[in-house]
Write an enzyme that holds these catalytic residues in place. Structure first.
Site, short mmCIF file in Angstrom:
data_model
loop_
_atom_site.label_atom_id
_atom_site.label_comp_id
_atom_site.label_asym_id
_atom_site.label_seq_id
_atom_site.Cartn_x
_atom_site.Cartn_y
_atom_site.Cartn_z
N ARG A 199 65.76 90.26 -58.75
CA ARG A 199 65.01 90.90 -57.65
C ARG A 199 63.78 91.66 -58.14
O ARG A 199 63.25 92.52 -57.45
CB ARG A 199 65.90 91.85 -56.84
CG ARG A 199 66.93 91.13 -55.98
CD ARG A 199 67.35 92.00 -54.79
NE ARG A 199 68.50 91.39 -54.12
CZ ARG A 199 69.77 91.67 -54.45
NH1 ARG A 199 70.01 92.52 -55.46
NH2 ARG A 199 70.76 91.08 -53.82
N LYS A 217 49.26 88.81 -55.37
CA LYS A 217 49.76 87.60 -54.70
C LYS A 217 50.32 86.68 -55.77
O LYS A 217 49.59 86.26 -56.67
CB LYS A 217 48.65 86.90 -53.94
CG LYS A 217 48.40 87.47 -52.55
CD LYS A 217 47.43 86.59 -51.77
CE LYS A 217 47.20 87.12 -50.36
NZ LYS A 217 46.26 86.28 -49.59
N GLU A 221 34.82 81.54 -56.83
CA GLU A 221 35.43 82.77 -56.29
C GLU A 221 34.46 83.94 -56.39
O GLU A 221 34.46 84.83 -55.54
CB GLU A 221 36.75 83.08 -57.02
CG GLU A 221 37.83 82.05 -56.86
CD GLU A 221 38.52 82.01 -55.49
OE1 GLU A 221 38.19 82.84 -54.61
OE2 GLU A 221 39.38 81.13 -55.30
N LYS A 267 37.66 93.16 -55.28
CA LYS A 267 39.02 92.77 -54.89
C LYS A 267 39.97 93.96 -54.92
O LYS A 267 40.77 94.16 -54.01
CB LYS A 267 39.55 91.66 -55.80
CG LYS A 267 40.95 91.23 -55.37
CD LYS A 267 41.33 89.86 -55.81
CE LYS A 267 42.63 89.44 -55.12
NZ LYS A 267 43.07 88.08 -55.48
N GLU A 300 47.89 92.16 -46.69
CA GLU A 300 47.04 91.30 -45.86
C GLU A 300 47.41 91.40 -44.38
O GLU A 300 47.61 90.42 -43.67
CB GLU A 300 47.10 89.85 -46.32
CG GLU A 300 46.00 88.98 -45.74
CD GLU A 300 46.00 87.55 -46.24
OE1 GLU A 300 46.14 87.33 -47.46
OE2 GLU A 300 45.87 86.65 -45.40
N ARG A 336 42.32 92.32 -45.85
CA ARG A 336 42.48 91.50 -47.05
C ARG A 336 42.23 90.01 -46.75
O ARG A 336 41.86 89.23 -47.65
CB ARG A 336 43.88 91.66 -47.64
CG ARG A 336 44.07 90.83 -48.92
CD ARG A 336 45.29 91.17 -49.73
NE ARG A 336 45.29 90.36 -50.94
CZ ARG A 336 46.10 90.54 -51.97
NH1 ARG A 336 47.01 91.50 -51.96
NH2 ARG A 336 46.02 89.78 -53.07
N ASN A 390 40.10 85.40 -48.29
CA ASN A 390 40.49 84.02 -48.06
C ASN A 390 39.32 83.16 -47.60
O ASN A 390 39.53 82.01 -47.21
CB ASN A 390 41.60 83.99 -47.01
CG ASN A 390 42.76 83.12 -47.45
OD1 ASN A 390 43.17 82.23 -46.74
ND2 ASN A 390 43.30 83.33 -48.62
N HIS A 405 39.10 79.41 -48.04
CA HIS A 405 40.44 78.93 -48.39
C HIS A 405 41.15 78.27 -47.22
O HIS A 405 42.10 77.51 -47.43
CB HIS A 405 41.29 80.09 -48.92
CG HIS A 405 40.86 80.57 -50.28
ND1 HIS A 405 39.62 81.12 -50.52
CD2 HIS A 405 41.49 80.57 -51.47
CE1 HIS A 405 39.51 81.44 -51.79
NE2 HIS A 405 40.62 81.12 -52.39
N HIS A 417 42.46 75.11 -48.80
CA HIS A 417 43.89 74.88 -49.04
C HIS A 417 44.37 73.60 -48.37
O HIS A 417 45.22 72.88 -48.91
CB HIS A 417 44.71 76.07 -48.54
CG HIS A 417 44.66 77.25 -49.47
ND1 HIS A 417 45.24 78.47 -49.14
CD2 HIS A 417 44.13 77.41 -50.70
CE1 HIS A 417 45.06 79.32 -50.15
NE2 HIS A 417 44.38 78.69 -51.10
N HIS A 448 41.20 74.01 -57.45
CA HIS A 448 41.15 75.03 -56.39
C HIS A 448 39.71 75.40 -56.04
O HIS A 448 39.32 75.39 -54.88
CB HIS A 448 41.94 76.27 -56.85
CG HIS A 448 41.94 77.39 -55.86
ND1 HIS A 448 42.52 77.29 -54.62
CD2 HIS A 448 41.39 78.63 -55.92
CE1 HIS A 448 42.35 78.43 -53.95
NE2 HIS A 448 41.66 79.26 -54.71
#
Ligand SMILES: O=C(O)C(=O)C[C@@H](O)[C@H](O)[C@H](O)COP(=O)(O)O
Length: 278
Positions: free
Chosen positions: A39, A61, A103, A145, A155, A159, A163, A166, A170, A183
């Site tokens: 965990r 993330k 990016e 960032k 997010e 936030r 993206n 993206h 994505h 990417h």
């Protein structure tokens, strides 16, 4: 599962430390294992690619891809430290430097017009790994960032601007099974589509699109995918920003400023996705 077996084999416990030494995939996978084994056990990021140094190693993330969507299995789990050494970029393949720079261009569009202009003026120095230029773009990107994540770690609102590009990026990666486009290549195309959508919706002038197109062309990145617009649109509904069946896009209103919009219709998407950039 191999990574979890390694945790057992090395008798890791909650006082252990996982070190993610590598690019974005190494950081994301290592972070996901650290977040889930027992965990959660501590981990640090030592990013060795430009993409990892300016983006994926920061903000917590961590995720792995699923055939249905990018980063669909993951968590928010902060590293206890991130160590960035630009010397690691000296052995980075040129294409990885270029795709990581996408990016940085993203940060320019979403938050920092001066950074965007710096990239336009200093692209040669950056690609030659000039240390002063690298330090400027990496430090500025990390600060942008970090400030956004500090304000909205999970997010819930702002936030999402990280993206930018993206949403469609994505979808391109998932539809090509994460094999055909890096990417940064997919995100570059996604940014161009987002900028064109913004122009179509009257949110900004064509210059905002043209300036991004010029940089993507100078970087020699692909400008088309051959994917069917209807397939891209269908995949967009799995985007993690989508809410109650409504797509949400990060759209530029200028270089250095974006909005989050759920007003992008499938009609606009079809029109923009059938257009080309050449
Ligand atoms: O850190 C964020 O938030 C970002 O959106 C940064 C992105 O550049 C990064 O690729 C992120 O992994 C994508 O986030 P996701 O939630 O769409 O998987």
């Amino acid at each position: 599962m191999i990574l979890y077996e390694a945790c057992f084999d090395h008798k890791l416990d909650r006082s252990s430390l996982i070190v993610a030494l590598g690019g974005g995939v190494v950081g994301d996978m290592s972070g996901f294992v650290a977040a889930t084994f027992m965990r959660g056990i501590p981990f640090i990021q030592i990013p060795t690619s430009l993409l990892a140094q300016v983006d994926s190693s920061i903000g917590g993330k961590v995720a792995v891809n699923h055939c249905k969507g990018k980063n669909m299995i993951g968590s928010f789990y902060q590293p206890i430290a991130v160590f960035i050494d630009t010397e690691t970029l000296s052995t980075l393949p040129a294409i990885e430097l270029v795709t990581g720079l996408v990016e940085v261009i993203k940060y320019g569009v979403i938050k920092d017009a001066e950074l965007f202009e710096y990239i336009e003026k200093s692209l040669y120095d950056i690609l030659q790994l000039d240390q002063k230029a690298l330090l400027k773009i990496i430090a500025t990107s990390c600060q942008i960032k970090a400030d956004i994540v500090a304000e909205d770690e999970k997010e819930k609102h702002v936030r999402a601007i990280l993206n930018y590009g993206h949403t469609i990026g994505h979808a391109i990666e998932a539809l090509t099974h994460y094999k055909k486009y890096r990417h940064g290549e997919a995100v570059a195309i996604g940014m161009l589509y987002a900028a064109r959508i913004a122009v179509e919706m009257g949110l900004t002038g064509n210059t905002v699109f043209e300036r991004q197109l010029s940089l993507v062309k100078r970087l020699g990145l692909p400008l088309s995918t051959g994917l069917k617009p209807k397939d891209i649109i269908q995949t967009l509904y799995l985007d993690k920003k989508a809410m109650s069946g409504k797509l949400r896009f990060v759209l530029p209103t200028g270089i250095g400023e974006v909005i989050i919009s759920d007003q992008v219709t499938e009609e606009i998407l079809s029109r923009v996705l059938t257009s080309n950039f050449v």
